[in-house]
Design a protein around this motif. Structure first.
Motif, PDB file in Angstrom:
ATOM      1  N   LEU A 147       0.813  -1.216   0.000  1.00  0.00           N
ATOM      2  CA  LEU A 147       0.000   0.000   0.000  1.00  0.00           C
ATOM      3  C   LEU A 147       0.846   1.267   0.000  1.00  0.00           C
ATOM      4  N   VAL A 148       2.149   1.127   0.245  1.00  0.00           N
ATOM      5  CA  VAL A 148       3.054   2.281   0.212  1.00  0.00           C
ATOM      6  C   VAL A 148       3.541   2.463  -1.218  1.00  0.00           C
ATOM      7  N   PRO A 149       3.260   3.585  -1.851  1.00  0.00           N
ATOM      8  CA  PRO A 149       3.663   3.770  -3.245  1.00  0.00           C
ATOM      9  C   PRO A 149       5.164   3.595  -3.440  1.00  0.00           C
ATOM     10  N   ALA A 150       5.514   2.917  -4.512  1.00  0.00           N
ATOM     11  CA  ALA A 150       6.893   2.768  -4.985  1.00  0.00           C
ATOM     12  C   ALA A 150       7.704   1.738  -4.218  1.00  0.00           C
ATOM     13  N   VAL A 151       7.162   1.114  -3.187  1.00  0.00           N
ATOM     14  CA  VAL A 151       7.899   0.089  -2.456  1.00  0.00           C
ATOM     15  C   VAL A 151       7.480  -1.262  -3.020  1.00  0.00           C
ATOM     16  N   GLY A 152       8.385  -1.952  -3.683  1.00  0.00           N
ATOM     17  CA  GLY A 152       8.022  -3.132  -4.446  1.00  0.00           C
ATOM     18  C   GLY A 152       8.145  -4.432  -3.685  1.00  0.00           C
ATOM     19  N   GLY A 153       7.971  -5.554  -4.425  1.00  0.00           N
ATOM     20  CA  GLY A 153       7.996  -6.872  -3.840  1.00  0.00           C
ATOM     21  C   GLY A 153       9.357  -7.293  -3.336  1.00  0.00           C
ATOM     22  N   ASP A 154      10.436  -6.731  -3.892  1.00  0.00           N
ATOM     23  CA  ASP A 154      11.762  -7.105  -3.417  1.00  0.00           C
ATOM     24  C   ASP A 154      11.958  -6.710  -1.957  1.00  0.00           C
ATOM     25  N   ILE A 155      11.541  -5.485  -1.617  1.00  0.00           N
ATOM     26  CA  ILE A 155      11.667  -5.023  -0.238  1.00  0.00           C
ATOM     27  C   ILE A 155      10.752  -5.820   0.684  1.00  0.00           C
ATOM     28  N   ALA A 156       9.515  -6.060   0.242  1.00  0.00           N
ATOM     29  CA  ALA A 156       8.564  -6.822   1.051  1.00  0.00           C
ATOM     30  C   ALA A 156       9.085  -8.231   1.320  1.00  0.00           C
ATOM     31  N   GLY A 157       9.663  -8.874   0.313  1.00  0.00           N
ATOM     32  CA  GLY A 157      10.168 -10.233   0.478  1.00  0.00           C
ATOM     33  C   GLY A 157      11.287 -10.308   1.501  1.00  0.00           C
ATOM     34  N   GLY A 191      18.530 -19.258   5.394  1.00  0.00           N
ATOM     35  CA  GLY A 191      19.728 -18.970   4.618  1.00  0.00           C
ATOM     36  C   GLY A 191      20.494 -20.211   4.218  1.00  0.00           C
ATOM     37  N   LYS A 192      20.085 -21.380   4.766  1.00  0.00           N
ATOM     38  CA  LYS A 192      20.771 -22.625   4.467  1.00  0.00           C
ATOM     39  C   LYS A 192      19.848 -23.648   3.811  1.00  0.00           C
ATOM     40  N   GLY A 193      18.591 -23.240   3.587  1.00  0.00           N
ATOM     41  CA  GLY A 193      17.633 -24.144   2.970  1.00  0.00           C
ATOM     42  C   GLY A 193      16.371 -24.296   3.789  1.00  0.00           C
ATOM     43  N   SER A 194      15.734 -23.181   4.098  1.00  0.00           N
ATOM     44  CA  SER A 194      14.526 -23.193   4.917  1.00  0.00           C
ATOM     45  C   SER A 194      13.291 -23.012   4.043  1.00  0.00           C
ATOM     46  N   LEU A 195      12.375 -23.966   4.115  1.00  0.00           N
ATOM     47  CA  LEU A 195      11.117 -23.814   3.389  1.00  0.00           C
ATOM     48  C   LEU A 195      10.276 -22.699   3.992  1.00  0.00           C
ATOM     49  N   GLU A 196      10.419 -22.454   5.287  1.00  0.00           N
ATOM     50  CA  GLU A 196       9.688 -21.362   5.925  1.00  0.00           C
ATOM     51  C   GLU A 196      10.148 -20.015   5.380  1.00  0.00           C
ATOM     52  N   GLY A 197      11.457 -19.823   5.289  1.00  0.00           N
ATOM     53  CA  GLY A 197      11.983 -18.565   4.754  1.00  0.00           C
ATOM     54  C   GLY A 197      11.607 -18.364   3.306  1.00  0.00           C
ATOM     55  N   LEU A 198      11.675 -19.447   2.517  1.00  0.00           N
ATOM     56  CA  LEU A 198      11.294 -19.370   1.101  1.00  0.00           C
ATOM     57  C   LEU A 198       9.832 -18.970   0.956  1.00  0.00           C
ATOM     58  N   THR A 199       8.963 -19.599   1.743  1.00  0.00           N
ATOM     59  CA  THR A 199       7.527 -19.343   1.644  1.00  0.00           C
ATOM     60  C   THR A 199       7.176 -17.936   2.093  1.00  0.00           C
ATOM     61  N   ALA A 200       7.767 -17.474   3.186  1.00  0.00           N
ATOM     62  CA  ALA A 200       7.462 -16.126   3.701  1.00  0.00           C
ATOM     63  C   ALA A 200       7.849 -15.058   2.694  1.00  0.00           C
ATOM     64  N   GLY A 201       9.064 -15.162   2.127  1.00  0.00           N
ATOM     65  CA  GLY A 201       9.509 -14.149   1.167  1.00  0.00           C
ATOM     66  C   GLY A 201       8.678 -14.118  -0.089  1.00  0.00           C
ATOM     67  N   ASP A 202       8.351 -15.303  -0.637  1.00  0.00           N
ATOM     68  CA  ASP A 202       7.578 -15.353  -1.880  1.00  0.00           C
ATOM     69  C   ASP A 202       6.134 -14.917  -1.668  1.00  0.00           C
ATOM     70  N   THR A 203       5.558 -15.241  -0.515  1.00  0.00           N
ATOM     71  CA  THR A 203       4.199 -14.791  -0.231  1.00  0.00           C
ATOM     72  C   THR A 203       4.139 -13.273  -0.130  1.00  0.00           C
ATOM     73  N   ALA A 204       5.111 -12.685   0.547  1.00  0.00           N
ATOM     74  CA  ALA A 204       5.117 -11.231   0.729  1.00  0.00           C
ATOM     75  C   ALA A 204       5.323 -10.494  -0.585  1.00  0.00           C
ATOM     76  N   SER A 205       6.235 -10.986  -1.417  1.00  0.00           N
ATOM     77  CA  SER A 205       6.552 -10.268  -2.656  1.00  0.00           C
ATOM     78  C   SER A 205       5.362 -10.229  -3.611  1.00  0.00           C
ATOM     79  N   THR A 206       4.514 -11.273  -3.590  1.00  0.00           N
ATOM     80  CA  THR A 206       3.336 -11.254  -4.458  1.00  0.00           C
ATOM     81  C   THR A 206       2.149 -10.556  -3.800  1.00  0.00           C
ATOM     82  N   ALA A 207       2.098 -10.557  -2.464  1.00  0.00           N
ATOM     83  CA  ALA A 207       0.990  -9.890  -1.770  1.00  0.00           C
ATOM     84  C   ALA A 207       1.002  -8.380  -1.985  1.00  0.00           C
ATOM     85  N   THR A 208       2.147  -7.835  -2.403  1.00  0.00           N
ATOM     86  CA  THR A 208       2.221  -6.391  -2.646  1.00  0.00           C
ATOM     87  C   THR A 208       1.423  -5.971  -3.873  1.00  0.00           C
ATOM     88  N   LEU A 209       1.136  -6.917  -4.784  1.00  0.00           N
ATOM     89  CA  LEU A 209       0.487  -6.534  -6.039  1.00  0.00           C
ATOM     90  C   LEU A 209      -0.880  -5.908  -5.809  1.00  0.00           C
TER      91      LEU A 209
END
Length: 509
Positions: free
Chosen positions: A269-279, A297-315
């Motif tokens: 909802l913040v203009p100009a702040v994209g999915g990279d920052i959210a992830g 950072g070593k192979g966490s499915l939790e970290g992978l899921t959180a970042g990818d969910t956030a980066s698309t939720a910004t749309l």
């Protein structure tokens, strides 16, 4: 049989369910998945290229094409991030933190699948925000007069500058350059010519689609040609391993999905702040809340899921601010504003009152695109690995050809192609020297809106109209904070680090 009365909602949905629009959505999904799968071909570049070909379409079909490419690229960009440790688009930066380590552990298939589920959940969450928040936000913005609209444009410009990867000065310079480009053409109040240099084609202003394609298409390709090194190419991982996660694992991943969705919806909802920052923010938040911090950072499915969910939720939030306020949520939305203006659709406070069916069309397009792209992502496509092995120079030629053809097709004008090449070289200079192109494009598109509203406010009540409006003052103060606070934080960090260094040296014998 009693006929059902038409409503804006049914009209908007029916426009999307038309066979030709569904065909466009299907084409957009294929393009977006391919765009995401090729490292270096960003969603912004793809939407900029496609905009030149969609301007002859009906607005609903054009929006369907551009939005679908954007959605599908958000899924496709996870593939190279996981298999070759290279983000397909900036939004998948956080995917590399755990995606590639998982792939090296023989869990590439599981990483791709859970990433797709997380991305889809984030996208659906963002769509719900769009459906709920867009119309009320637009109704609130209907109260805006010229002072408030001027402050809103300044707010959008400075937000994009403020998140220019710490390059505030260069971001300001790029924004000022875009505002200068916006003055070329005719005066928005008097209609007088200015800065046209006697060139007839510039009477209507600089063709911003040519500028956008030059900045995000030609410049990106030229930069890749200059920086390409064959020795740096990473071979994709081909061992996929298990694909579908079990129910127990999905239950455990629900928590990081929730963290990612909440983070992405706020950041979006913040203009100009994209999915990279959210992830990145969501990845860090999920690490703090996890019982398995050592895996991040070593192979966490939790970290992978959180970042990818956030980066698309910004749309969802990005589309909401773009449509309801007329302030682009990110660079892709800035490109879309340019296309919509050519279609005769002006994003902003009055958009949904003049096009009441549009919100239903947007939600339907995004829902269909998300569901179909998720289904495509879950297919075990071994051909994707082969795509990553293709030489880059084939892709460069295709992109440059599409840049020229797409730019020419807008007005059938060689002058537009010439301008595209000029701004491609300018964009290359900006990339090489660290000037972000986003603020320049935003300045070009929103400059006339800012100027016309400021001058109307000054003609009516003078400068007091700007400084006596509570809404305008709040927006201007937030804009000032976006420029001032990041350098102050960096200064505090540097001083803190310097003091810690002095304390360490003082304790040494």
């Amino acid at each position: 049989m009693i006929p059902i009365a038409a409503s804006p909602i049914t009209d908007g949905i029916a426009a999307v369910l038309a066979p030709d629009t569904l065909l466009v959505i299907g084409i957009g999904i294929l393009i977006g998945m391919l765009v995401g799968a090729f490292p270096g071909v960003t969603a912004t570049m793809a939407v900029a290229l496609a905009s030149g070909f969609t301007l002859t379409m009906e607005p609903t079909q054009g929006l369907a094409m551009l939005l679908t490419i954007y959605v599908a690229a958000q899924f496709g960009d996870r593939v190279p991030a996981i298999l070759i440790n290279t983000p397909g688009t900036p939004a998948s930066i956080s995917t590399t933190f755990d995606g590639y380590p998982l792939a090296r552990q023989g869990k590439a298939g599981l990483a791709l699948t859970t990433s797709a589920f997380g991305s889809a959940f984030g996208m659906l969450w963002g769509i719900a925000i769009l459906a709920v928040a867009a119309v009320p936000l637009s109704a609130f913005a209907m109260q805006f007069g010229p002072p408030e609209m001027f402050a809103l444009v300044v707010f959008g410009l400075t937000m994009m500058v403020g998140v220019s990867s710490g390059r505030i000065i260069k971001g300001l310079a790029a924004g000022a350059f875009g505002l200068f480009l916006a003055t070329v053409g005719r005066d928005p109040i008097t209609g007088d010519q200015r800065f046209t240099l006697g060139i007839l084609e510039l009477n209507g202003g600089i063709p911003f689609i040519a500028v956008i394609i030059g900045f995000f298409g030609v410049a990106e390709v030229l930069n890749q040609i200059l920086t390409h090194r064959k020795s740096n190419r990473v071979q994709p991982i081909t061992q996929m391993g298990q694909w579908m996660p079990g129910w127990k694992l999905m239950k455990r991943l629900s928590k990081p999905m929730g963290i990612g969705a909440a983070t992405g919806s706020v950041v979006g909802l913040v203009p100009a702040v994209g999915g990279d920052i959210a992830g990145i923010i969501a990845w860090d938040n999920a690490k703090k809340a996890s019982k398995r911090k050592h895996e991040f950072g070593k192979g966490s499915l939790e970290g992978l899921t959180a970042g990818d969910t956030a980066s698309t939720a910004t749309l969802g939030g990005s589309v909401t601010t773009t449509m309801a306020l007329g302030v682009p949520g990110d660079s892709v939305m800035a490109v879309m504003i340019g296309s919509m203006m050519i279609w005769g659709i002006q994003p902003g406070p009055g958009l949904f009152s003049s096009h009441p069916d549009l919100i239903a069309s947007l939600v339907t397009i995004l829902l269909i695109a998300t569901v179909l792209t998720l289904g495509l992502s879950l297919l075990r496509m071994k051909g994707v690995v082969k795509l990553l092995e293709l030489p880059s120079h084939f892709l460069w030629v295709v992109i440059l050809v599409f840049c020229m053809v797409g730019t020419y097709s807008i007005n059938n004008s060689i002058f537009d192609v010439f301008m595209m090449l000029i701004f491609g070289m300018i964009g290359l200079f900006m990339l090489r020297f660290g000037f972000p192109p986003g603020p320049a494009v935003l300045g070009l598109i929103l400059g006339p809106l800012a100027e016309s509203n400021l001058r109307r406010a000054l003609i009516t009540d003078g400068w007091t109209s700007v400084f006596t409006s509570p809404i305008a003052m709040v927006l201007l103060l937030i804009a000032a904070a976006a420029l001032i606070l990041p350098p102050l934080r960096q200064l505090v960090k540097r001083r803190k680090a310097a003091n810690e260094g002095k304390n360490v040296s003082a304790t040494l014998p």
